[in-house]
Design an enzyme around this catalytic site. Structure first.
Site, mmCIF file in Angstrom:
data_model
loop_
_atom_site.group_PDB
_atom_site.id
_atom_site.type_symbol
_atom_site.label_atom_id
_atom_site.label_comp_id
_atom_site.label_asym_id
_atom_site.label_seq_id
_atom_site.Cartn_x
_atom_site.Cartn_y
_atom_site.Cartn_z
ATOM 1 N N ASP A 107 13.722 -3.644 7.431
ATOM 2 C CA ASP A 107 12.806 -4.704 7.829
ATOM 3 C C ASP A 107 13.616 -5.985 7.950
ATOM 4 O O ASP A 107 14.711 -6.091 7.391
ATOM 5 C CB ASP A 107 11.709 -4.842 6.770
ATOM 6 C CG ASP A 107 10.613 -5.797 7.189
ATOM 7 O OD1 ASP A 107 10.420 -5.976 8.400
ATOM 8 O OD2 ASP A 107 9.957 -6.373 6.305
ATOM 9 N N ASP B 3 8.453 -3.874 2.780
ATOM 10 C CA ASP B 3 7.750 -4.555 1.688
ATOM 11 C C ASP B 3 6.241 -4.556 1.852
ATOM 12 O O ASP B 3 5.517 -4.821 0.908
ATOM 13 C CB ASP B 3 8.239 -5.998 1.542
ATOM 14 C CG ASP B 3 8.128 -6.789 2.841
ATOM 15 O OD1 ASP B 3 7.584 -6.250 3.826
ATOM 16 O OD2 ASP B 3 8.586 -7.945 2.866
ATOM 17 N N ASP C 171 4.623 -0.718 5.958
ATOM 18 C CA ASP C 171 5.893 -0.005 5.831
ATOM 19 C C ASP C 171 5.764 1.288 5.032
ATOM 20 O O ASP C 171 6.654 2.140 5.074
ATOM 21 C CB ASP C 171 6.939 -0.896 5.136
ATOM 22 C CG ASP C 171 7.247 -2.156 5.923
ATOM 23 O OD1 ASP C 171 7.392 -2.048 7.153
ATOM 24 O OD2 ASP C 171 7.329 -3.226 5.316
#
Length: 904
Positions: free
Chosen positions: A341, A640, A644
């Site tokens: 990410d 996070d 995800d």
């Protein structure tokens, strides 16, 4: 709108409706509700019965006894259970007790690990359990979010968590933090207007989704989905459907155990057959086959694997990586691709002003995050905070609702991150917002909204009213009639120059704001008509900057043969700019909209070729991970947010953020970073490779003993000789050396250059040809030394007990010398540092002490059928062990030389 008839229920096909493309009135009509009165109590109860509570379904957990039994299904464990059962049936209670003890310890540890892992859906369920304000029968009520049903009218205010999926029909400056669901790094401004049906999730600004947080403003919305039918519930379904993957370690150990099973079985049958052919009794040959199996099975291997992984867990914890599942330690060492990410992992998750454009001049701003530490400079020289530059900093600090506070060593913000960044840059210029607010008190304001695209504040001064504005360049620039110069005068300007400067900043991935001002006489009320004839103060460029440590970590990953890919929900331009700064291949950026149009083969090709993916939705993250795995990659995925979690669970190793991560992401992950830093992933990969190295070292060290013991028994049967070592002596050798000698290899430090190696291929066996050749050599040396010295003792007239004592000590002494050779499988052990692993020396000392007890202490002599031996025998044993170490060292040098030559 008429109040709905209680008998009318919302239709069942509402899940297929594109609510963002419907007007609020049509949405209310579809759901048979009233925007002014909401549902009545009777209808709400009926719908609650029909649709169920607003919570996520819990999958039925695997019963504890099944989880425990599953720990006993591995091939090596089955072999150990078989050996333990046979030895117990033959009355060898000590042997069987030790074997069953090893199996039990490993099963308990595995059971405990799995019990800790079942939490992802429970964490998701907690995200929609919250109080909520609902309009029912024309009255506002406080209800538990679980009581919400489709058609309810919900009110939102700053600080609320959205309890269900809503179609917004009224709002005032409503902003929500959607990052947990979409990956968007900034709060999203909401509106109530209809938008296109093909609009992607992250851009449906007339919707509010369950689990997101309201950061500013207020609004009202119609509940269009609850529980499992919400976007959060859909993600819960993706988590439940994600494959439970075997790790490279478990796959390798299963294959290795199967191979070991066949090898031991074949050797036992060979022994039994040879004995029968020689005329021995079937019972005696069966006992010999059992002795061979006990000798050939590496009883200490499961314990060694567990201990080595546990040590790796402890080392990673010191490097800010918490492992939730033990096999994940080694999986990191096999990783070929890291999908990361952007926000908070590769970047600092703190909007930071990086550039200012004032009066046609560019200024750079240094510093990181929200700490007001840094400088404003021009051409690498400190800038004077005067004239237009100072006025622009004042405007940014006063046209602002954020607050900046210090909590110990850390700075925290309250409010919008963009406004907080303006406070920070003002402080870097020596201006304190509290002082400015006292000197120039605000008496009126026009809040930012999606239609207006700017914010304006009015402040009382001695000369009347001072207006400060900030907002979108395209909205405010046409309203500007002059530009403030550095000397303080107002001069004409070319709009094209401003647009060019704004494009240059945006091209670097920055968010660009224009700041302006106006001096007004009197105290006329502030409205849109007042916002005219503005003075341009300048442009501000801000970005969530990349972590410095991440840049170096990505470079190290590339040198280790690991590709790093950025998969983010943020905008393509921002993602490309960050990728360029941190060293990723940014030539091609693929958006979620493009991914949605690709079939599986095209997706697999795109996943392999591109390194930057932007505006990606949860299902697409999952598809990308699966596509990479389909090409044989070992994928680590970081994240996070709730969005995800499915990809974290699907990945070979999911990595969640400990500070900024949601509980959902942490529960779905295998590893949690305590500092949310990509550099910690690189450190964990290094530790993972070290763990694999140490496992291979242990296996390379322990197998020659087991094979050597088996060969000794086979040789004795072939030649019709007495067994040089008994089954009980074999068990003594295996268990004491595995614990005191072999396990010390788990503490070996990481070898130099480990991150310059390419990732280990999935089809690479645990032992390559070179190591198999080395294991064979050591096994034959053990056979020759133990059998040879055993026969020599008998020829010299020593007793059978004395001869067997010599044979046992040959095995142990060779293992001690060979242990040092195994500290490195490619170079001399001294290059690791003689005392870099003090456990080795402690283990050797303890093992020698035990051997002396076995040789000279009468109780052990009686139990293990050993006898004292003299100095001459010790000298012969030690000389042979030293000769073996020398020979193995020469073989290692020869192998390393040929490997290097072949790689050129």
């Amino acid at each position: 709108m008429a109040f709905p008839d209680p008998a009318i229920s919302a239709p069942d096909n509402t899940s297929t409706v594109s609510w963002h493309a419907e007007t609020a009135e049509n949405a209310a009509r579809r759901l048979s509700t009233d925007l002014q009165r909401g549902l009545d109590a009777i209808e709400a109860d009926a719908r609650l019965t029909r649709y169920g509570p607003n919570q996520l379904s819990r999958s039925s957990a695997t019963p504890g006894w099944k989880r425990f039994i599953s720990q006993l299904s591995q091939p090596l464990v089955i072999v150990l259970l078989g050996a333990g059962s046979i030895t117990a049936g033959l009355g060898e209670w000590i042997d069987s007790s030790v074997i069953f003890g090893v199996v039990l310890v490993n099963a308990v540890i595995g059971y405990w690990q799995e019990a800790q892992a079942e939490g992802a859906l429970a964490a998701l369920a907690r995200t929609v359990s919250t109080p909520v304000t609902v309009l029912r029968s024309g009255q506002h009520q406080q209800l538990d979010a679980r009581q919400l049903v489709p058609g309810d009218i919900v009110q939102l205010a700053a600080g609320d968590r959205t309890p269900a999926d809503l179609r917004i029909f009224h709002q005032r400056e409503l902003h929500t933090d959607d990052s947990m669901l979409t990956g968007e790094s900034l709060p999203v401004s909401k509106h109530s207007e209809i938008i296109g049906q093909e609009t992607m999730l992250a851009e449906r600004h007339n919707m509010a989704y369950a689990g997101t947080t309201v950061v500013a403003g207020q609004g009202s919305g119609i509940v269009i989905a609850t529980g499992d039918t919400t976007e959060t519930g859909r993600i819960a379904g993706l988590i439940a459907a994600a494959d439970e993957l075997a790790t490279p370690l478990t796959r390798k150990m299963t294959a290795f155990s199967n191979w070991l099973l066949w090898a031991i079985g074949g050797l036992a049958l060979l022994t039994f057959g040879i004995g029968l052919a020689r005329g021995e009794s079937a019972f005696e040959m069966f006992m010999a086959a059992v002795a061979l199996a006990v000798g050939a099975i590496p009883e200490g291997l499961p314990a060694a694997v567990t201990v080595t992984l546990a040590i790796g867990v402890a080392r990673m914890a010191r490097r800010r990586a918490i492992i939730r599942h033990l096999p994940a330690v080694e999986t990191l060492g096999s990783t070929t691709i890291i999908c990361s990410d952007k926000t908070g992992t590769l970047t600092e998750n703190a909007m930071t002003v990086r550039a200012l454009w004032v009066a046609g001049q560019n200024f750079a701003v240094s510093g990181h995050g929200y700490a007001p530490e840094g400088t404003i400079s021009q051409q690498e020289n400190p800038a004077g905070i005067t004239g237009a530059l100072r006025e622009m900093l004042v405007a940014g600090a006063l046209c602002n609702d954020a607050h900046l506070n210090r909590s110990g060593p850390h700075w925290k913000i309250t409010g919008d991150p963009t406004e907080a960044a303006l406070l920070v840059v003002a402080r870097k210029g020596g201006l304190d917002e509290q002082t400015l607010r006292t000197l120039l008190p605000r008496h009126d304001e026009l809040p930012f909204d999606a239609c207006r695209q700017y914010m304006a504040t009015a402040h009382r001064t001695d000369r009347g009213q001072q207006l400060y504005l900030k907002g979108a360049v395209e909205k405010l620039l046409p309203l500007c009639r002059g530009q403030l110069q550095q000397e303080g005068q107002i001069a004409p300007f070319k709009p094209s120059d401003v647009e060019q400067a704004a494009h240059a900043l945006a091209g670097q991935g920055m968010r660009v704001l224009l700041l302006a001002s106006r001096q007004c006489p009197g105290n006329a009320p502030l409205d849109d008509a007042t916002v005219a004839d503005l003075t341009l103060l300048g442009l501000v460029g801000m970005i969530d900057p990349p972590r410095k440590a991440a840049i170096g970590a990505i470079r190290h990953c590339h040198s280790a043969g690991i590709r790093v890919k950025m998969i983010t929900g943020d905008h393509a331009v921002t993602a490309q700019a960050i990728a360029r700064q941190i060293g990723l291949n940014s030539e091609r950026v693929i958006t979620g909209r493009e991914l949605a149009r690709l079939d599986e083969p095209a997706l697999a090709a795109a996943a392999h070729e591109a390194d930057v993916f932007a505006r990606v939705e949860p299902e697409q993250k999952l598809r990308l991970v699966r596509a990479l795995q389909g090409r044989g990659e070992v994928v680590a995925m970081t994240g996070d947010g709730v969005n995800d979690a499915p990809a974290l669970k699907q990945a070979d190793i999911g990595i969640a953020m400990g500070q900024g991560g949601t509980e959902v992401a942490k529960a779905a992950a295998d590893m949690v970073l305590t500092d949310d830093n990509f550099a910690s992933i690189e450190a964990a990969v290094e530790e993972g490779r070290g763990v694999w190295d140490n496992l291979v070292k242990f296996i390379t060290w322990t197998l020659p003993t087991n094979f050597g013991e088996g060969l000794v028994i086979v040789a004795a049967i072939i030649f019709g000789a007495t067994l040089p070592i008994t089954p009980l002596q074999i068990l003594w050798i295996n268990m004491t050396t595995a614990v005191l000698l072999g396990l010390t290899l788990a503490f070996e430090p990481i070898e130099r250059g480990i991150m310059q190696r390419p990732p280990r291929r999935l089809d690479t066996p645990v032992l390559d040809r070179a190591l198999i050749r080395r294991i064979t050599l050591v096994s034959l040396l053990l056979l020759a030394g133990s059998f040879g010295l055993f026969l020599r003792q008998l020829d010299q007239g020593h007793t059978l007990a004395e001869a067997r004592t010599v044979a046992v000590n040959v095995f142990v002494m060779v293992e001690i010398f060979y242990l040092f050779n195994c500290r490195s499988l490619t170079v001399g052990f001294w290059k690791q540092g003689l005392f870099s692993n003090p456990w080795i020396w402690g283990g050797v000392a303890s093992m020698l002490a035990l051997q002396l007890l076995l040789t000279y202490w009468p109780p052990l002599n009686t139990l293990f059928q050993t006898a004292p031996i003299g100095w001459t025998e010790w000298a012969e044993i030690t000389l042979f062990a030293w000769f073996c170490a020398l020979l193995i060292g020469l073989e290692k040098r020869w192998t390393t030389f040929h490997v290097k030559r072949d790689s050129l």
